[in-house]
Write a protein that holds these residues in place. Structure first.
Motif, PDB file in Angstrom:
ATOM      1  N   ILE B 126      77.665 114.851  80.428  1.00 23.20           N
ATOM      2  CA  ILE B 126      76.861 113.651  80.153  1.00 23.20           C
ATOM      3  C   ILE B 126      75.460 114.035  79.670  1.00 23.20           C
ATOM      4  N   PHE B 127      74.893 115.061  80.290  1.00 20.76           N
ATOM      5  CA  PHE B 127      73.516 115.440  79.964  1.00 20.76           C
ATOM      6  C   PHE B 127      73.445 116.502  78.855  1.00 20.76           C
ATOM      7  N   SER B 183      68.622 104.616  80.080  1.00 20.70           N
ATOM      8  CA  SER B 183      69.219 103.333  79.692  1.00 20.70           C
ATOM      9  C   SER B 183      70.715 103.330  79.983  1.00 20.70           C
ATOM     10  N   ASN B 184      71.371 104.441  79.694  1.00 23.74           N
ATOM     11  CA  ASN B 184      72.823 104.526  79.956  1.00 23.74           C
ATOM     12  C   ASN B 184      73.116 104.403  81.449  1.00 23.74           C
ATOM     13  N   GLN B 187      72.932 100.891  82.392  1.00 23.11           N
ATOM     14  CA  GLN B 187      74.132 100.152  81.971  1.00 23.11           C
ATOM     15  C   GLN B 187      75.316 100.406  82.903  1.00 23.11           C
ATOM     16  N   GLN B 188      75.306 101.543  83.564  1.00 25.98           N
ATOM     17  CA  GLN B 188      76.391 101.840  84.515  1.00 25.98           C
ATOM     18  C   GLN B 188      76.181 101.124  85.859  1.00 25.98           C
ATOM     19  N   GLY B 189      75.075 100.389  85.982  1.00 25.58           N
ATOM     20  CA  GLY B 189      74.864  99.587  87.186  1.00 25.58           C
ATOM     21  C   GLY B 189      74.018 100.253  88.245  1.00 25.58           C
ATOM     22  N   ILE B 190      73.458 101.423  87.929  1.00 23.32           N
ATOM     23  CA  ILE B 190      72.597 102.101  88.913  1.00 23.32           C
ATOM     24  C   ILE B 190      71.225 101.418  88.933  1.00 23.32           C
ATOM     25  N   ASP B 203      57.739  99.469  78.897  1.00 25.60           N
ATOM     26  CA  ASP B 203      58.156  98.355  78.048  1.00 25.60           C
ATOM     27  C   ASP B 203      59.609  98.525  77.610  1.00 25.60           C
ATOM     28  N   LEU B 204      59.969  99.763  77.248  1.00 25.14           N
ATOM     29  CA  LEU B 204      61.322 100.032  76.738  1.00 25.14           C
ATOM     30  C   LEU B 204      62.389  99.959  77.827  1.00 25.14           C
ATOM     31  N   LEU B 205      62.053 100.479  79.003  1.00 28.18           N
ATOM     32  CA  LEU B 205      63.107 100.708  79.999  1.00 28.18           C
ATOM     33  C   LEU B 205      63.200  99.646  81.087  1.00 28.18           C
ATOM     34  N   CYS B 206      62.078  99.027  81.429  1.00 31.00           N
ATOM     35  CA  CYS B 206      62.064  98.270  82.695  1.00 31.00           C
ATOM     36  C   CYS B 206      62.433  96.798  82.530  1.00 31.00           C
ATOM     37  N   ASP B 207      63.180  96.311  83.512  1.00 32.14           N
ATOM     38  CA  ASP B 207      63.430  94.866  83.598  1.00 32.14           C
ATOM     39  C   ASP B 207      62.205  94.178  84.177  1.00 32.14           C
TER      40      ASP B 207
END
Lengths: 242, 325
Positions: B126-127, B183-184, B187-190, B203-207
């Motif tokens: 993955i990495f 980001s991935n 998306q996996q729910g972590i 700004d890019l990453l956070c909800d």
């Protein structure tokens, strides 16, 4: 939780053996220094060398365990790897005990090399049961002693410098090269406050016939030293993470 | 505030003193399951101290915090089974290979023996480190070290991942690659709790983002909502083919309800007014003075604008790397 801690102790000791045993400070203070001393004493007087064997094994245990602790604790304190261990589901005392076990195993390997060498080349015949009885608590006591001093400082060189003060005092006062019984009474009292005295005494009994109950007393005192050293070491390390 | 029933981290009045120094000052917040929650603030704001308290590396002076319903003061070992932590420092073992580092972490976290190798190999893939799995950690570049440190934090499949300044010290390419990885993971729910002093990263990453200054949370909201706070008036930027700065006074005289500011010789920004009316008036003005309009842009406030407005701090404070004076 107990299972987590035992697993942590086992794998931390395993990782330290794999990672740090060949680091220069461990080799110089834990291997080269004791071997040099042993050779120096042997070359000076090969005939009476056998009398010095228990003291030299004790010195090997002292230097190798404490040198290993300086490496396994202070390298990780400096690089932040110790924090990595504390992030795992393992308690802080277990992390430190894993480090003590790692140092004790290094000391065990070194002491075994010296002992087996003496048995093979000098024909001495120790009582191996007694050797184990004294050796194991000695390894734990000196490893925890090393841990106690090492958690007080950050750098490996600081730890080695700090360790050298009690190391050399013990070499001269605890019967490694000069019998405690032949020293002035005041120094004898001081000698009995130091763990190496009991290791030397126990090992001397292991190499001579008829050890008796005294060897159990030596082992018990050494276990007492282990407890005396490990608790403040845990306390000091805990304070670093408050 | 979020609805507490889906909160995975709950913090109430958490405070930390180092001697006389107040590092974290009665902060309260909640993190929802599955979100990326960011702690944004300058160096010394208390971000790392907060992570250290939540992950058991430091004891709170006062206040409460729970993770997955477990109190951090009473059930730390239980909590550690469910969280992964990536400290700011990539602190794996230089003397061990990438694979051995991951296997050691798997053993330490009690990953079953028959799953360790498979999990480690999966993470290396993955990495993007599968080709370097036998290389010593000490030989890795900073970006690779960072990636492996994150992989180590994921070895036991945690529900929550704490990332302390994940891209500090990385070059642009490595930082971008790492942000994609984060980001991935999201998306996996972590659930991801990250600290950063990079505004664009938050700004890019956070909800949701908590802005932390001098140990206190100043504001918590989504980056969009924070930016909306900074949007007090419309900002429209016009670029002309010819030099327009000479006509600035004429334009300002026509647009009485707005402010006209030259960005450079050919570009002006118009603050305030009604956007449609501004566009019509500037178009007429351009015809009148034979200035061809090349581009029209509506300028949206950035998170940096919002940060400045909310905190009153200069963005240069945020640009300072740790240790910089």
């Amino acid at each position: 939780m107990r299972r987590d801690n035992w697993r942590g102790i086992y794998w931390i000791a395993w990782k330290d053996m794999k990672t740090y045993y060949l680091k220069p400070p461990a080799i110089s203070w834990g291997i080269i220094f004791p071997v040099t001393w042993i050779l120096a004493f042997y070359l000076r007087n090969p005939q009476s060398f056998q009398e010095l064997i228990p003291g030299l094994i004790a010195m090997t245990i002292l230097f190798s365990t404490t040198a290993a602790e300086a490496v396994v604790i202070n390298f990780e304190l400096r690089l932040g790897s110790l924090e990595r261990l504390l992030l795992a589901p393992v308690s802080l005392p277990s992390v430190l005990f894993g480090k003590v076990v790692g140092g004790a195993i290094f000391g065990l390997l070194m002491a075994m090399v010296v002992t087996v060498g003496c048995v093979l080349f000098l024909g001495v015949r120790p009582d191996f049961l007694y050797l184990i009885l004294v050796g194991l608590p000695s390894l734990l006591a000196f490893s925890s002693f090393g841990a106690l001093l090492c958690v007080m400082v950050r750098e490996v060189f600081e730890a080695q410098t700090l360790l050298n003060i009690p190391r050399f005092i013990m070499i001269f006062l605890c019967g490694v090269v000069y019998p405690v019984s032949a020293m002035p009474r005041g120094l004898q009292y001081v000698a009995h406050l130091m763990p190496l005295t009991y290791t030397v005494d126990g090992l001397q009994h292991s190499f001579s016939a008829g050890a008796g109950a005294i060897i159990f007393l030596d082992a018990l005192v050494l276990l007492g030293f282990f407890i005396i050293f490990i608790f403040p070491a845990v306390h000091i390390l805990s304070r670093k993470f408050q | 505030m979020t609805d507490s029933k889906d909160s995975i981290i709950e913090v109430t009045d958490l405070t930390k003193y180092y001697g006389e120094l107040l590092a974290v000052d009665h902060i309260s917040f909640e993190v929802k399951k599955g979100e990326v929650f960011g702690f944004l603030g300058p160096n010394g704001a208390g971000k790392t101290t907060t992570i250290r308290m939540l992950t058991g590396l430091s004891r709170p002076t006062s206040g409460r915090a729970s993770i997955l319903g477990f109190d951090i003061n009473q059930h730390l070992v239980e909590i550690k089974h469910h969280i992964g932590v990536v400290p700011e420092l990539s602190n794996l073992y230089d003397e061990l290979s990438a694979l051995d580092n991951l296997l050691f972490m798997a053993r330490l976290y009690g990953v079953p023996r028959d799953q360790r190798s498979e999990r480690a190999e999966e993470l290396l893939k993955i990495f993007g480190l599968e080709d370097r799995k036998d290389s010593l950690f000490g030989t890795f570049s900073r970006g690779m070290k960072r990636a492996l440190t994150i992989a180590a934090g994921l070895i036991h499949k945690p529900e929550i991942l704490f990332l302390d300044e994940p891209t500090v010290g990385l070059d642009v390419v490595a930082a971008r690659s790492l942000r994609n990885l984060i980001s991935n993971l999201h998306q996996q729910g972590i659930t991801i709790f990250l600290t950063t002093h990079y505004l664009e990263e938050a700004d890019l990453l956070c909800d949701r983002v908590a802005i932390l200054v001098k140990g206190q949370i100043i504001k918590i909201d989504s980056p969009q909502a924070l930016k909306a706070l900074a949007q007090e008036e419309s900002v429209i930027e016009f670029s002309f083919r010819k030099e327009a700065s000479a006509f600035l006074d004429n334009l300002a005289a026509k647009l009485r309800e707005a402010r006209v500011v030259a960005v450079n010789h050919n570009t002006v920004r118009i603050y305030g007014g009604v956007a449609a009316s501004i566009y019509t008036q500037v178009s007429k003005f351009a015809e009148e003075f034979h200035l061809e309009i090349l581009a029209v842009n509506t300028i949206k406030p950035s998170l940096e604008d919002a940060f400045i407005k909310i905190t009153g701090l200069s963005p240069t404070v945020m640009a300072m790397e740790k240790g910089a004076k």
